[in-house]
Design an enzyme around this catalytic site. Structure first.
Site, PDB file in Angstrom:
ATOM      1  N   THR A 260      -3.975  -9.743 -36.509  1.00  0.00           N
ATOM      2  CA  THR A 260      -4.574  -9.807 -37.571  1.00  0.00           C
ATOM      3  C   THR A 260      -4.173 -11.126 -38.158  1.00  0.00           C
ATOM      4  OG1 THR A 260      -3.047  -8.567 -38.743  1.00  0.00           O
ATOM      5  CG2 THR A 260      -5.149  -7.846 -38.247  1.00  0.00           C
ATOM      6  N   GLU A 263      -7.818 -15.660 -40.256  1.00  0.00           N
ATOM      7  CA  GLU A 263      -9.128 -16.055 -39.902  1.00  0.00           C
ATOM      8  C   GLU A 263      -9.961 -15.042 -38.837  1.00  0.00           C
ATOM      9  OE1 GLU A 263      -8.259 -20.531 -40.717  1.00  0.00           O
ATOM     10  OE2 GLU A 263      -8.087 -19.897 -39.035  1.00  0.00           O
ATOM     11  N   SER A 264      -8.953 -14.388 -38.252  1.00  0.00           N
ATOM     12  CA  SER A 264      -9.718 -13.358 -37.385  1.00  0.00           C
ATOM     13  C   SER A 264      -8.522 -12.106 -37.026  1.00  0.00           C
ATOM     14  CB  SER A 264      -9.827 -14.081 -35.957  1.00  0.00           C
ATOM     15  OG  SER A 264      -8.672 -14.407 -35.279  1.00  0.00           O
ATOM     16  N   VAL A 266      -8.229  -9.384 -33.920  1.00  0.00           N
ATOM     17  CA  VAL A 266      -8.200  -9.267 -32.500  1.00  0.00           C
ATOM     18  C   VAL A 266      -8.066  -7.842 -32.066  1.00  0.00           C
ATOM     19  CG1 VAL A 266      -7.584 -10.390 -29.865  1.00  0.00           C
ATOM     20  CG2 VAL A 266      -7.580 -11.617 -32.064  1.00  0.00           C
ATOM     21  N   ASP A 404      -5.669 -27.185 -32.514  1.00  0.00           N
ATOM     22  CA  ASP A 404      -4.442 -26.426 -33.251  1.00  0.00           C
ATOM     23  C   ASP A 404      -3.598 -25.748 -31.986  1.00  0.00           C
ATOM     24  OD1 ASP A 404      -3.361 -24.783 -34.875  1.00  0.00           O
ATOM     25  OD2 ASP A 404      -4.646 -22.994 -34.803  1.00  0.00           O
TER      26      ASP A 404
HETATM   27  P1  ADP Z   1      -6.171 -16.639 -34.795  1.00  0.00           P
HETATM   28  O1  ADP Z   1      -7.239 -17.647 -35.194  1.00  0.00           O
HETATM   29  O2  ADP Z   1      -6.076 -15.474 -35.410  1.00  0.00           O
HETATM   30  O3  ADP Z   1      -4.885 -17.370 -34.383  1.00  0.00           O
HETATM   31  P2  ADP Z   1      -6.340 -16.226 -31.973  1.00  0.00           P
HETATM   32  O4  ADP Z   1      -7.480 -16.287 -31.131  1.00  0.00           O
HETATM   33  O5  ADP Z   1      -5.074 -17.380 -31.799  1.00  0.00           O
HETATM   34  O6  ADP Z   1      -6.646 -16.309 -33.522  1.00  0.00           O
HETATM   35  O7  ADP Z   1      -5.835 -14.732 -31.447  1.00  0.00           O
HETATM   36  C1  ADP Z   1      -4.787 -14.071 -32.314  1.00  0.00           C
HETATM   37  C2  ADP Z   1      -3.910 -13.470 -31.269  1.00  0.00           C
HETATM   38  O8  ADP Z   1      -4.478 -12.627 -30.643  1.00  0.00           O
HETATM   39  C3  ADP Z   1      -3.281 -14.397 -30.211  1.00  0.00           C
HETATM   40  O9  ADP Z   1      -2.185 -15.055 -30.695  1.00  0.00           O
HETATM   41  C4  ADP Z   1      -2.910 -13.500 -29.161  1.00  0.00           C
HETATM   42  O10 ADP Z   1      -1.835 -12.611 -29.225  1.00  0.00           O
HETATM   43  C5  ADP Z   1      -3.991 -12.445 -29.233  1.00  0.00           C
HETATM   44  N1  ADP Z   1      -5.342 -12.812 -28.369  1.00  0.00           N
HETATM   45  C6  ADP Z   1      -6.311 -13.638 -28.785  1.00  0.00           C
HETATM   46  N2  ADP Z   1      -7.194 -13.508 -27.662  1.00  0.00           N
HETATM   47  C7  ADP Z   1      -6.630 -12.838 -26.718  1.00  0.00           C
HETATM   48  C8  ADP Z   1      -6.879 -12.811 -25.268  1.00  0.00           C
HETATM   49  N3  ADP Z   1      -8.075 -13.194 -24.869  1.00  0.00           N
HETATM   50  N4  ADP Z   1      -6.130 -12.098 -24.632  1.00  0.00           N
HETATM   51  C9  ADP Z   1      -4.992 -11.643 -25.025  1.00  0.00           C
HETATM   52  N5  ADP Z   1      -4.643 -11.742 -26.163  1.00  0.00           N
HETATM   53  C10 ADP Z   1      -5.280 -12.444 -27.256  1.00  0.00           C
HETATM   54 MN    MN Z   2      -3.961 -18.581 -33.230  1.00  0.00          MN
END
Ligand code: ADP
Ligand code: MN
Length: 515
Positions: A260, A263-264, A266, A404
């Site tokens: 968490t 901004e997102s 997952v 980023d």
């Molecule tokens: P944020 O904008 O919240 O940083 P991220 O895209 O970096 O969003 O995703 C947050 C976290 O979720 C990442 O640091 C990673 O640990 C996990 N994550 C995101 N996408 C994936 C993926 N495709 N596979 C595995 N883990 C992921």
């Molecule tokens: Mn990130």
């Protein structure tokens, strides 16, 4: 009182006539003596009927006797009545609270506001005189106009020349003023109700409209809490989106939350079956839900607002749609990277603000971020060269700057580095594109220099190596200044030669599903 009236309970049978003949014998408690004349009497018949009616419609008797108020004669055998009593009790409490609020608002003011219309229990069916007194006091307040006269059904009063119709301006105006009482209590109408104000229909309608939209607005504010994707939990609309994906068989199960961020959120999910033959859904998926809490995105405006790919759309969109655009942007950027062969998640599907992609990791365990993993010096060196290569590919082949890039957005999986989190990535010609690239370079250089990679270029060398530019400044401040000058030049060029052709639709994106 006639003893028959009390003893003849509804379930005790119609009367003593058959009781003596009863095969089970007469109950010894009911020793009723009454003559045939009594049985045949009209009075008894009436009483029995009343009895029956009372049993069938307990509330009629209840209201008439007012057991709610006194607490006496309470018949607790009827569920309906109990419920009504409780409701009445509740309503009274509500009204008492309303009265307190009313008092607080009015204070010692000569002109008072009445909450009468919001009471649950109407003064007519209660014997409490408090309401009545308040009401009469304010009625004779010198500042207060008399209640507007109501026009009878026929639509006019008076005779001949003195006829006043319901459309009469003065009557209407007063009526309109009085109607302001019907607005919600929190809607401040000032002293208007108490004065002999005559509101024109137009003014009243405008006020009414405003009062209603105020009510709706406060309801919406309340709703908003529901709609924001809070920590870990998702809002009902997102839940429905996810549910539909599982229901359609596209996802097998959603197992839980991986991350968490600001901004997102997952999630991890096991992939299901694709509806179309040509598309294969990976066995494990990551679902990135872009948060719909709006304020977080304000400071990201600069990435997307000046991105010419979104320029025409940005100004016309509401914040909710802008959030969907972040998801859309991530999808397009990932697709570009995929096409260039850069290790990154593969896009599965985009639905509104929810992006499903392949999971980097195994058995629900996400690959570690570069910042969390301890690599051998050999792997560290390997990782460095790989990243240098990826940054160049990203710039030259994908026409993108990550914007980023750091050890937080690089995962170590299968002996190599995977790039993630590209929703904010921009094209190098973005008005701040080169600044973003320089920031990325600083992060990468620092990380690998600290990590003991002797070959790691410094940020300025890395910047030139990635961009192919040849900025010669040997200190950060000058370097930064040159970057900004370049950006300015590029911006002027774009201004003079119009927008570049969008490469947006030419990167073979997956379908966007929408209802
Ligand atoms: P944020 O904008 O919240 O940083 P991220 O895209 O970096 O969003 O995703 C947050 C976290 O979720 C990442 O640091 C990673 O640990 C996990 N994550 C995101 N996408 C994936 C993926 N495709 N596979 C595995 N883990 C992921
Ligand atoms: Mn990130």
């Amino acid at each position: 009182m006639d003893p028959v009236g009390i003893a003849a309970a509804p379930d005790a049978g119609p009367g003593p006539a058959w009781q003596s003949k009863c095969p089970w014998g007469a109950p010894n408690t009911t020793s009723i003596s009454c003559s045939l004349a009594d049985v045949m009497s009209e009075q008894l018949a009436k009483e029995l009927q009343l009895e029956e009616e009372n049993a069938a419609f307990p509330e009629v008797a209840a209201v008439a006797e007012g057991p709610f108020i006194t607490g006496e004669n309470i018949d607790t055998s009827s569920d309906l009545m109990l419920a009504q009593m409780l409701q009445m009790e509740f309503d009274r409490e509500y009204d008492a609270q309303l009265r307190r609020e009313e008092k607080k608002i009015n204070g010692d003011s000569k002109v008072s506001i009445s909450f009468e219309n919001y009471r649950k229990v109407h003064p007519y069916d209660s014997d409490s005189s408090e309401d009545e007194v308040d009401w009469q006091d304010t009625r004779h307040d010198p500042y207060r106009a008399d209640k507007p006269t109501t026009t009878p059904r026929k639509g006019f009063i008076g005779k001949g020349k003195d006829i006043t119709t319901k459309h009469d301006e003065v009557v209407c105006g007063r009526k309109n003023t009085a109607r302001m009482e019907n607005f919600a209590p929190e809607f401040q109408v000032g002293d208007g109700i108490g004065m002999d104000l005559k509101l024109s229909n137009q003014v009243f309608n405008a006020l009414k409209q405003h009062a209603y939209s105020e009510e709706r607005r406060s309801a919406r504010l309340h709703e908003k809490k529901e709609h924001s994707t809070a920590e870990k939990a998702v809002d009902p609309k997102t839940r429905l989106l996810l549910y539909k994906m599982v229901n359609a068989g596209m996802l097998e199960t959603i197992t839980g939350c991986i991350s968490t961020g600001k901004e997102s959120v997952v999630f991890h999910a096991y992939g299901g079956k694709s509806a179309t033959e040509d598309k294969v859904i990976p066995p494990e998926c990551a679902i990135k839900v872009f948060k719909t809490t709006l304020n977080e995105f304000k400071n990201r405006d600069k990435y997307i607002k000046d991105d010419y790919r979104f320029k025409d759309r940005f100004s016309k969109l509401n914040p909710r749609k802008i959030i969907r655009m972040w998801a859309e942007k991530e999808m397009h950027n990932l697709t570009r990277m995929q096409n260039a062969g850069i290790p990154c998640p593969q896009v599965v599907i985009l639905k509104k603000h929810v992006l499903v992609m392949s999971f980097i990791g195994q058995d629900q365990v996400p690959a570690p971020k570069l910042k969390d993993v301890t690599l051998s010096s050999e792997d560290m060196k390997k990782a460095y060269y790989q990243i240098l290569n990826m940054m160049q590919q990203l710039y030259k082949e994908c026409n993108l700057v990550h914007a980023d890039l750091s050890e937080y957005n690089m995962l170590w999986h299968d002996g190599k580095v995977w790039l993630i989190d590209v929703s904010q990535s921009v094209e190098p010609t973005h008005p701040h594109g080169l600044e973003f690239l320089f920031r990325d370079c600083k992060n990468v250089s620092q990380f690998f220099q600290k990590g003991g990679v002797a070959e790691a270029l410094n940020e300025r060398e890395l910047f030139n190596a990635v961009s192919g530019l040849n900025i010669t400044a040997d200190n950060e401040v000058d370097f930064q200044a040159e970057i900004e000058a370049l950006e300015k030049m590029n911006e002027d060029h774009v201004q003079n030669h119009g927008k570049k052709l969008s490469m947006f639709s030419s990167d073979g994106d997956p379908p966007i599903y929408d209802e």
